[in-house]
Design a protein around this motif. Structure first.
Motif, PDB file in Angstrom:
ATOM      1  N   GLY A  83      -5.674  -3.083  -1.760  1.00 32.13           N
ATOM      2  CA  GLY A  83      -6.459  -1.916  -2.143  1.00 32.13           C
ATOM      3  C   GLY A  83      -6.890  -1.163  -0.898  1.00 32.13           C
ATOM      4  O   GLY A  83      -6.343  -1.375   0.190  1.00 32.13           O
TER       5      GLY A  83
ATOM      6  N   ILE B 167      -4.635  -8.712  -2.030  1.00 34.14           N
ATOM      7  CA  ILE B 167      -5.125  -7.504  -2.686  1.00 34.14           C
ATOM      8  C   ILE B 167      -4.913  -6.333  -1.733  1.00 34.14           C
ATOM      9  O   ILE B 167      -5.516  -6.275  -0.660  1.00 34.14           O
TER      10      ILE B 167
ATOM     11  N   GLY C 189       0.045   0.188  -3.808  1.00 38.11           N
ATOM     12  CA  GLY C 189      -0.964  -0.869  -3.821  1.00 38.11           C
ATOM     13  C   GLY C 189      -0.867  -1.789  -5.018  1.00 38.11           C
ATOM     14  O   GLY C 189       0.115  -1.772  -5.765  1.00 38.11           O
ATOM     15  N   GLY C 190      -1.903  -2.611  -5.199  1.00 38.14           N
ATOM     16  CA  GLY C 190      -1.933  -3.589  -6.279  1.00 38.14           C
ATOM     17  C   GLY C 190      -2.239  -4.973  -5.748  1.00 38.14           C
ATOM     18  O   GLY C 190      -2.761  -5.119  -4.632  1.00 38.14           O
ATOM     19  N   VAL C 191      -1.888  -5.966  -6.544  1.00 37.29           N
ATOM     20  CA  VAL C 191      -2.215  -7.358  -6.217  1.00 37.29           C
ATOM     21  C   VAL C 191      -0.939  -8.196  -6.230  1.00 37.29           C
ATOM     22  O   VAL C 191      -0.191  -8.167  -7.222  1.00 37.29           O
TER      23      VAL C 191
ATOM     24  N   ASP D  35      -8.010  -3.420 -13.632  1.00 28.12           N
ATOM     25  CA  ASP D  35      -7.970  -2.050 -13.087  1.00 28.12           C
ATOM     26  C   ASP D  35      -7.110  -1.892 -11.830  1.00 28.12           C
ATOM     27  O   ASP D  35      -7.240  -0.907 -11.112  1.00 28.12           O
ATOM     28  N   GLN D  36      -6.254  -2.869 -11.557  1.00 25.47           N
ATOM     29  CA  GLN D  36      -5.342  -2.735 -10.417  1.00 25.47           C
ATOM     30  C   GLN D  36      -4.100  -1.933 -10.846  1.00 25.47           C
ATOM     31  O   GLN D  36      -3.666  -2.023 -11.989  1.00 25.47           O
TER      32      GLN D  36
ATOM     33  N   GLN E 107       0.835  -1.218   0.000  1.00 23.20           N
ATOM     34  CA  GLN E 107       0.000   0.000   0.000  1.00 23.20           C
ATOM     35  C   GLN E 107       0.861   1.255   0.000  1.00 23.20           C
ATOM     36  O   GLN E 107       0.567   2.222  -0.697  1.00 23.20           O
TER      37      GLN E 107
ATOM     38  N   PRO F  44      -2.963  -4.335 -15.119  1.00 20.81           N
ATOM     39  CA  PRO F  44      -2.023  -3.531 -14.322  1.00 20.81           C
ATOM     40  C   PRO F  44      -0.888  -3.027 -15.215  1.00 20.81           C
ATOM     41  O   PRO F  44      -0.271  -3.821 -15.918  1.00 20.81           O
TER      42      PRO F  44
ATOM     43  N   LEU G 274       0.858  -5.362 -10.509  1.00 18.97           N
ATOM     44  CA  LEU G 274       0.941  -6.790 -10.187  1.00 18.97           C
ATOM     45  C   LEU G 274       2.286  -7.019  -9.510  1.00 18.97           C
ATOM     46  O   LEU G 274       3.334  -6.645 -10.047  1.00 18.97           O
TER      47      LEU G 274
ATOM     48  N   ILE H  65      -9.659 -10.316 -10.695  1.00 23.82           N
ATOM     49  CA  ILE H  65      -9.010  -9.584  -9.595  1.00 23.82           C
ATOM     50  C   ILE H  65      -8.045  -8.519 -10.139  1.00 23.82           C
ATOM     51  O   ILE H  65      -7.949  -7.413  -9.600  1.00 23.82           O
ATOM     52  N   LEU H  66      -7.338  -8.860 -11.224  1.00 22.22           N
ATOM     53  CA  LEU H  66      -6.287  -7.964 -11.739  1.00 22.22           C
ATOM     54  C   LEU H  66      -6.833  -6.752 -12.492  1.00 22.22           C
ATOM     55  O   LEU H  66      -6.126  -5.743 -12.646  1.00 22.22           O
TER      56      LEU H  66
END
Ligand code: CA
Length: 437
Positions: free
Chosen positions: A67, A65, A22-24, A121-122, A18, A157, A125, A118-119
């Motif tokens: 976010g 995640i 942030g991201g996944v 609009d993140q 974060q 991403p 990665l 899940i990915l």
């Protein structure tokens, strides 16, 4: 399983992500490996995955995640009563979710489509690209699935970051639970070395000694040896990664054993060197005490605020002076160190990080600057001296290979030698070996 420790680590990783936008994060476990035909190597989970989950089944991926609302998702093998008859219990997604304190879980087969959702609009990665080519292909295919949905307004991403950079920094500092496990595996491994010292005699074979080590690891609960044990008599001790372990031990030779167990995913790494017949010769004792002095100087350099390289520099200084004193090297201490002529007899580094991996995660340098030690770091301290037969070396020194290795945790006040129970002074070793002889 101590779920809270793993939850804490996942939260720490999410916070670090974060802070970096942030991201996944996608963290797969290790694939199973075939040994030959349809027989597998014993399964060992990936260290990063195990560090974050404590989960040891193959075919599993952790997704975090980071976010505004953080969450964790596990993909793992489904329950399968028929396969479980053959291969044993599987948690299945629901069971794993509850047992590990993960927010959601799905079948491993659903990984690609669910990850694509899940990915979308993140911002990034976080993934260990390049570590496992078949898994990389899954990730690339999934990114392309997201990219194919551009006209539906979904965006892949734009950034791929290496999640290992964050995890390496975390793994470098062991928490109290990790240190407790490392103390236990160090103590078990020290007992294995003690057992070997009591067992060794001229006429025994190296593999018999290896069997004693493995017996001691396993009977105290170690799942595996942490690495292939080195049991090297005589000239074999001068081969740094000797693992043949198939020769007869000879009266008058030294035996070098580098072996440690793995317990609950944490390694010990100990080397002891001792005489096959229980008594050091004069030249053997000279070199042994020199290496022991070098190790003492190196351990004295392990404390918070010192740099990683200080232990090595301290060991080299002692070894180089000793080799000059024994007329095995010529010149001043400064010239021997500057020219690196000591590397003929001491060609490896003095330390590496230790933890879940025997050569554990963590940076050794930041740019040109050696890493600074801090409480909770664990490293080996393992100077050695290896003298091969050569015309310019007195014969009494031929084939003397000595390494003394301990596992050392940096503490607030200095350091703690985790492997202290393995005898180390000549007097202590000879006393142990004299028992029952
Ligand atoms: Ca070692």
């Amino acid at each position: 399983m101590n779920v809270s420790a793993f939850l804490q680590r996942r939260n720490t990783l999410i916070e670090r992500m974060q802070r970096a936008g942030g991201g996944v994060a996608v963290i797969p476990t290790a694939p199973e490996q075939l040994r030959n035909r349809d027989a597998h190597f014993p399964y060992r989970a990936d260290s990063y995955f195990q560090y974050l989950t404590g989960f040891n089944e193959p075919e599993a991926v952790l997704v975090l995640i980071a976010g505004a609302e953080a969450s964790s998702v596990l993909f793992c093998r489904e329950k399968n009563p028929e396969r479980e008859v053959w291969d044993g219990f599987r948690y299945g997604p629901e069971g794993a979710c509850a047992a590990l304190g993960i927010d959601a879980a799905h079948a491993f087969g659903e990984f690609e489509p669910k990850l694509a959702d899940i990915l979308a609009d993140q911002p990034a990665l976080w993934f260990s690209l390049g570590h496992d080519a078949p898994f990389d292909a899954h990730i690339i295919a999934t990114l392309n699935t997201v990219r194919a949905q551009t006209r539906a307004g979904k965006r892949a991403p734009p950034v791929i970051r290496d999640v290992r950079c964050e995890l390496d920094a975390m793994r470098l500092i062991k928490d109290a639970g990790e240190l407790d496990t490392m103390r236990r595996v160090a103590t078990i491994s020290a007992a294995a070395h003690l057992r070997a010292m009591r067992f060794v005699a001229p006429g025994r074979f190296e593999y018999e000694v290896e069997a004693e080590l493995l017996h001691e690891f396993r009977r105290h609960g170690c799942e595996f040896p942490a690495y292939t044990s080195i049991v090297a008599g005589g000239a074999g001790a001068c081969v740094l990664h000797y693992v043949d372990n198939n020769r007869e031990l000879r009266d008058g030779d030294l035996l070098l054993i580098d072996a440690g167990g793995e317990l609950s995913g944490y390694a010990a790494d100990i080397t002891r060197t001792f005489p096959v017949n229980g008594r050091f010769s004069g030249a053997q004792a000279d070199i042994y005490d020199l290496v022991l002095d070098a190790q003492s100087a190196a351990i004295a350099a392990v404390r918070p605020g010192a740099t990683f390289v200080e232990a090595h520099d301290a060991a080299v200084k002692v070894l180089a002076q000793g080799l000059i004193d024994f007329k095995l090297l010529h010149g001043t201490l400064e010239s021997v160190i500057t020219s690196e002529s000591y590397k003929r007899f001491y060609m490896h580094r003095t330390s590496h990080w230790l933890g879940k991996d025997v050569h554990d995660a963590g940076e050794y340098k930041h740019g040109e600057q050696s890493a600074t030690l801090a409480a909770g770091m664990v490293l080996t301290v393992e100077p050695g001296c290896y003298i091969r037969a050569a015309d310019d070396i007195p014969e009494a020194f031929w084939n003397i290979g000595v390494r003394i290795e301990d596992d050392v945790a940096v503490t607030v006040g200095g350091c703690e030698i985790l492997t202290i129970a393995a005898p180390k002074t000549i007097a202590a070793i000879e006393a142990v070996m004299a028992e029952g002889r």
